[in-house]
Design an enzyme around this catalytic site. Structure first.
Site, PDB file in Angstrom:
ATOM      1  CB  SER A   1      -0.968  -0.009   1.187  1.00  0.00           C
ATOM      2  OG  SER A   1      -1.924  -1.023   0.983  1.00  0.00           O
TER       3      SER A   1
ATOM      4  CE  LYS B   1      -8.468  -6.110   5.607  1.00  0.00           C
ATOM      5  NZ  LYS B   1      -8.829  -6.650   4.293  1.00  0.00           N
TER       6      LYS B   1
ATOM      7  CG  ASN C   1     -10.535  -1.778   3.383  1.00  0.00           C
ATOM      8  OD1 ASN C   1     -11.465  -0.983   3.494  1.00  0.00           O
ATOM      9  ND2 ASN C   1      -9.965  -2.035   2.230  1.00  0.00           N
TER      10      ASN C   1
ATOM     11  CG  ASP D   1     -10.672  -5.358   1.118  1.00  0.00           C
ATOM     12  OD1 ASP D   1      -9.719  -4.698   0.655  1.00  0.00           O
ATOM     13  OD2 ASP D   1     -10.630  -5.895   2.242  1.00  0.00           O
TER      14      ASP D   1
ATOM     15  CG  ASN E   1     -13.902 -22.827   3.295  1.00  0.00           C
ATOM     16  OD1 ASN E   1     -12.924 -22.401   2.655  1.00  0.00           O
ATOM     17  ND2 ASN E   1     -13.959 -22.771   4.604  1.00  0.00           N
TER      18      ASN E   1
ATOM     19  CB  THR F   1     -13.497 -25.364   7.506  1.00  0.00           C
ATOM     20  OG1 THR F   1     -12.088 -25.624   7.559  1.00  0.00           O
ATOM     21  CG2 THR F   1     -14.124 -25.607   8.851  1.00  0.00           C
TER      22      THR F   1
HETATM   23  P1  NAP Z   1      -8.390 -16.170   5.783  1.00  0.00           P
HETATM   24  O1  NAP Z   1      -9.486 -15.432   6.452  1.00  0.00           O
HETATM   25  O2  NAP Z   1      -7.294 -16.765   6.589  1.00  0.00           O
HETATM   26  O3  NAP Z   1      -9.081 -17.347   4.901  1.00  0.00           O
HETATM   27  C1  NAP Z   1      -8.300 -18.299   4.229  1.00  0.00           C
HETATM   28  C2  NAP Z   1      -9.172 -19.177   3.334  1.00  0.00           C
HETATM   29  O4  NAP Z   1      -8.298 -20.068   2.613  1.00  0.00           O
HETATM   30  C3  NAP Z   1     -10.162 -20.054   4.106  1.00  0.00           C
HETATM   31  O5  NAP Z   1     -11.309 -20.262   3.323  1.00  0.00           O
HETATM   32  C4  NAP Z   1      -9.360 -21.352   4.259  1.00  0.00           C
HETATM   33  O6  NAP Z   1     -10.174 -22.494   4.417  1.00  0.00           O
HETATM   34  C5  NAP Z   1      -8.668 -21.422   2.911  1.00  0.00           C
HETATM   35  N1  NAP Z   1      -7.457 -22.252   2.954  1.00  0.00           N
HETATM   36  C6  NAP Z   1      -6.275 -21.947   3.534  1.00  0.00           C
HETATM   37  N2  NAP Z   1      -5.401 -22.961   3.378  1.00  0.00           N
HETATM   38  C7  NAP Z   1      -6.051 -23.925   2.686  1.00  0.00           C
HETATM   39  C8  NAP Z   1      -5.687 -25.235   2.226  1.00  0.00           C
HETATM   40  N3  NAP Z   1      -4.478 -25.744   2.449  1.00  0.00           N
HETATM   41  N4  NAP Z   1      -6.605 -25.949   1.540  1.00  0.00           N
HETATM   42  C9  NAP Z   1      -7.828 -25.435   1.312  1.00  0.00           C
HETATM   43  N5  NAP Z   1      -8.255 -24.220   1.739  1.00  0.00           N
HETATM   44  C10 NAP Z   1      -7.371 -23.475   2.416  1.00  0.00           C
HETATM   45  O7  NAP Z   1      -7.647 -15.252   4.701  1.00  0.00           O
HETATM   46  P2  NAP Z   1      -8.293 -14.049   3.856  1.00  0.00           P
HETATM   47  O8  NAP Z   1      -8.156 -12.787   4.604  1.00  0.00           O
HETATM   48  O9  NAP Z   1      -9.659 -14.475   3.423  1.00  0.00           O
HETATM   49  O10 NAP Z   1      -7.291 -13.949   2.602  1.00  0.00           O
HETATM   50  C11 NAP Z   1      -7.232 -14.982   1.632  1.00  0.00           C
HETATM   51  C12 NAP Z   1      -6.237 -14.596   0.553  1.00  0.00           C
HETATM   52  O11 NAP Z   1      -6.700 -13.447  -0.153  1.00  0.00           O
HETATM   53  C13 NAP Z   1      -4.850 -14.217   1.093  1.00  0.00           C
HETATM   54  O12 NAP Z   1      -3.871 -14.830   0.269  1.00  0.00           O
HETATM   55  C14 NAP Z   1      -4.806 -12.710   0.959  1.00  0.00           C
HETATM   56  O13 NAP Z   1      -3.498 -12.219   0.741  1.00  0.00           O
HETATM   57  C15 NAP Z   1      -5.663 -12.489  -0.279  1.00  0.00           C
HETATM   58  N6  NAP Z   1      -6.284 -11.148  -0.318  1.00  0.00           N
HETATM   59  C16 NAP Z   1      -6.068 -10.374  -1.428  1.00  0.00           C
HETATM   60  C17 NAP Z   1      -6.661  -9.119  -1.489  1.00  0.00           C
HETATM   61  C18 NAP Z   1      -6.429  -8.239  -2.701  1.00  0.00           C
HETATM   62  O14 NAP Z   1      -6.609  -7.025  -2.601  1.00  0.00           O
HETATM   63  N7  NAP Z   1      -6.084  -8.797  -3.840  1.00  0.00           N
HETATM   64  C19 NAP Z   1      -7.468  -8.641  -0.442  1.00  0.00           C
HETATM   65  C20 NAP Z   1      -7.677  -9.468   0.674  1.00  0.00           C
HETATM   66  C21 NAP Z   1      -7.063 -10.729   0.717  1.00  0.00           C
HETATM   67  P3  NAP Z   1     -10.601 -22.998   5.900  1.00  0.00           P
HETATM   68  O15 NAP Z   1     -11.797 -22.183   6.299  1.00  0.00           O
HETATM   69  O16 NAP Z   1     -10.890 -24.431   5.709  1.00  0.00           O
HETATM   70  O17 NAP Z   1      -9.405 -22.763   6.798  1.00  0.00           O
END
Ligand code: NAP
Length: 288
Positions: A20, A69, A90, A105, A158, A160
């Site tokens: 950012s 957040k 955010n 977002d 998902n 989970t």
């Molecule tokens: P989060 O709340 O930790 O959620 C992670 C998600 O990924 C959950 O659905 C989790 O499933 C799943 N997951 C993680 N490891 C996994 C595996 N080995 N197999 C299957 N599913 C798995 O994270 P978040 O905040 O949502 O962020 C997710 C991603 O989006 C990150 O990489 C982040 O950097 C990216 N992001 C990008 C932007 C952008 O502006 N482009 C904005 C926000 C986030 P479970 O529920 O089963 O654990």
């Protein structure tokens, strides 16, 4: 200090990885605005106190990232509709000395698709399901974005299943949720396939076979979007591209979500240009 000098921040824990500052400093320089945007590492236990001290230090607002957040939502005097529904803030700004919280977002996500896949939400697209992989914090913003653009058949997938069930309930989604292990049951006649899981981040953790199979059998008109942007082309996007799908990377979402915040703090609406995008890409590639 110059009284017209405006200060903004991004806080998180950890925060070193944040792109950012690069984005906002690019715009500050472009518009020759007297101001700053810096990253500040704030531990979870220090966040509430941080909001008080940062106000006294003369900051006009900032961005909040993981893990603050949800806490930010509870600390502000008012939230915008998106932050309330998504359950996370955010972007912060001051109104009459009080912190107000918004969520941009979802705007970043929609603006990115508007730019890279125009027509992604036209009426015939809304008739087909949109599949979202993941049910974490980011998925909440994506669901909000799709609901705002008129999608009704939103299928949450998902690992989970309980997390997907909670999210579907919060947004009253009519479609049944699906476990990642049951993905073969999902029809391939989709309008959108969106990865919001952290799978593929930093090139770690290969895609589950069920996701690879889905990418291989979806309609060629499906738009594939990944919100992970490091690497820029994730395994998910590479497979989608090889399958002939329109594929949209996550960097555009990051760039576009920054626009409303900059406008709020510094009074100018900036644009996401290829020059800015290339600058951020060079930063990402330099840290491989
Ligand atoms: P989060 O709340 O930790 O959620 C992670 C998600 O990924 C959950 O659905 C989790 O499933 C799943 N997951 C993680 N490891 C996994 C595996 N080995 N197999 C299957 N599913 C798995 O994270 P978040 O905040 O949502 O962020 C997710 C991603 O989006 C990150 O990489 C982040 O950097 C990216 N992001 C990008 C932007 C952008 O502006 N482009 C904005 C926000 C986030 P479970 O529920 O089963 O654990």
């Amino acid at each position: 200090m110059n009284p017209s000098f405006k200060k903004a921040f991004v806080c998180g824990w950890p925060i070193a990885h944040s792109r950012s500052p690069q984005i906002h400093q690019f715009w500050l320089k472009q518009f020759q605005i007297s101001g700053s945007y810096e990253k500040i590492a704030v531990k979870p236990e220090d966040f509430v106190n941080f909001l008080q001290t940062i106000k006294a230090d003369g900051y006009c607002g900032g961005n909040v990232t993981i893990p603050h957040k949800e806490t930010a939502l509870a600390c502000v005097s008012r939230t915008d509709d998106a932050a309330t529904k998504i359950g996370a803030v955010n972007t912060l700004w001051l109104e009459e000395g009080e912190w107000v919280g918004g969520n941009t977002d979802w705007l970043g996500f929609t603006a990115n698709l508007d730019e890279c896949a125009p027509g992604w939400d036209k009426p015939e697209k809304l008739e087909r399901p949109a599949v979202i992989l993941g049910a974490g914090g980011a998925a909440r913003g994506i669901v909000y974005a799709l609901v705002m653009r008129g999608f009704k058949d939103i299928v949450l997938v998902n690992r989970t299943i309980e997390a997907a069930q909670r999210l579907a309930l919060d947004f009253s989604l009519p479609s049944p949720v699906v476990s990642l292990s049951d993905l073969d049951q999902v029809s391939g006649d989709l309008s959108l396939l969106i990865n919001t899981t952290s799978l593929g981040m930093d090139g770690k953790q290969p895609l589950p076979d069920s996701v690879v199979r889905l990418i291989g059998r979806v309609s060629k008109k499906t738009i594939a979007s990944d919100i992970v942007y490091i690497p820029l082309e994730t395994e998910f996007l590479a497979k989608a591209r090889h399958a002939g799908l329109v594929s949209v990377d996550g960097l555009g979402m990051l760039l576009h979500q920054a626009v409303p915040g900059f406008q709020q703090w510094f009074g100018v609406k900036p644009e996401v240009t290829s020059k800015l995008r290339n600058l951020v890409i060079s930063g990402i590639e330099g840290h491989k």
